[in-house]
Design an enzyme around this catalytic site. Structure first.
Site, PDB file in Angstrom:
ATOM      1  CB  VAL A  29       8.641   0.041   3.555  1.00  0.00           C
ATOM      2  CG1 VAL A  29       9.556  -0.668   2.562  1.00  0.00           C
ATOM      3  CG2 VAL A  29       9.256  -0.012   4.958  1.00  0.00           C
ATOM      4  CB  CYS A  30       4.513   1.158   0.177  1.00  0.00           C
ATOM      5  SG  CYS A  30       4.198  -0.516   0.766  1.00  0.00           S
ATOM      6  CG  ASP A  31       6.109   7.679   1.096  1.00  0.00           C
ATOM      7  OD1 ASP A  31       7.294   8.081   1.096  1.00  0.00           O
ATOM      8  OD2 ASP A  31       5.141   8.444   0.974  1.00  0.00           O
ATOM      9  CB  SER A  50      -0.919   0.029   1.225  1.00  0.00           C
ATOM     10  OG  SER A  50      -1.637   1.244   1.256  1.00  0.00           O
TER      11      SER A  50
END
Length: 164
Positions: free
Chosen positions: A58-60, A53
């Protein structure tokens, strides 16, 4: 099938694990304008960054890193695939100045997740992974991050793109 953990808990992935040398599986995902996209809609070398997501740290960071690197990769299409709704992806990209990455949503059919063996069925999320696909749609790099909350190996993925 790849073996991963999510926050330390073992998780079962749905679909067949993709390996280097495989023909890249086709998929159907939804773009930010709600149009349907498939693998053949993207030509040349493709770096496919998969995240659970965009609204997580971490995804950002992963999406921002590949967005920054995209401008120096030449004729490479950088795709980020998640289960986030297309509206949320579009909002997140706009708020964060993401212009070099194409975000795609797998929320409708989990087609990408199943085709690439990255669907965490009980969470209905995609596990963190990176794929590099050459201009002939052959997979030249694969990383299934063993702990879904960890970062991928950015340098290895970027090196694979440069070699593709």
């Amino acid at each position: 099938m790849a073996s991963i953990t999510f926050k330390g808990q073992p998780k079962e992935l749905v679909g067949k694990e993709v390996k280097v040398g495989d023909q890249a599986p086709d998929f159907k995902v939804v773009a930010n304008d709600l149009s349907e996209k498939k693998l053949q809609d993207f030509s040349g070398v493709k770096l496919i960054s998969v995240v659970p997501s965009l609204d997580t740290g971490v995804c950002d960071a992963q999406t921002r890193r590949f967005n920054e690197e995209a401008s120096s990769l030449g004729d490479v299409t950088v795709l980020t695939v998640s289960m986030d709704l297309p509206f949320a992806q579009k909002r997140w990209c706009g708020a964060n100045g993401i212009e070099n990455v194409i975000t795609l949503s797998d929320h409708r059919d989990a087609s990408f997740g199943q085709a690439y063996g990255v669907l965490i069925q009980d969470l209905r999320l995609l596990t963190r992974s990176v794929f590099v696909v050459n201009e002939n749609n052959e997979v030249t790099y694969v990383e299934y991050v063993s702990e879904a909350t960890d970062h991928p190996n950015y340098e290895a993925a970027l090196d694979a793109v440069k070699q593709a």
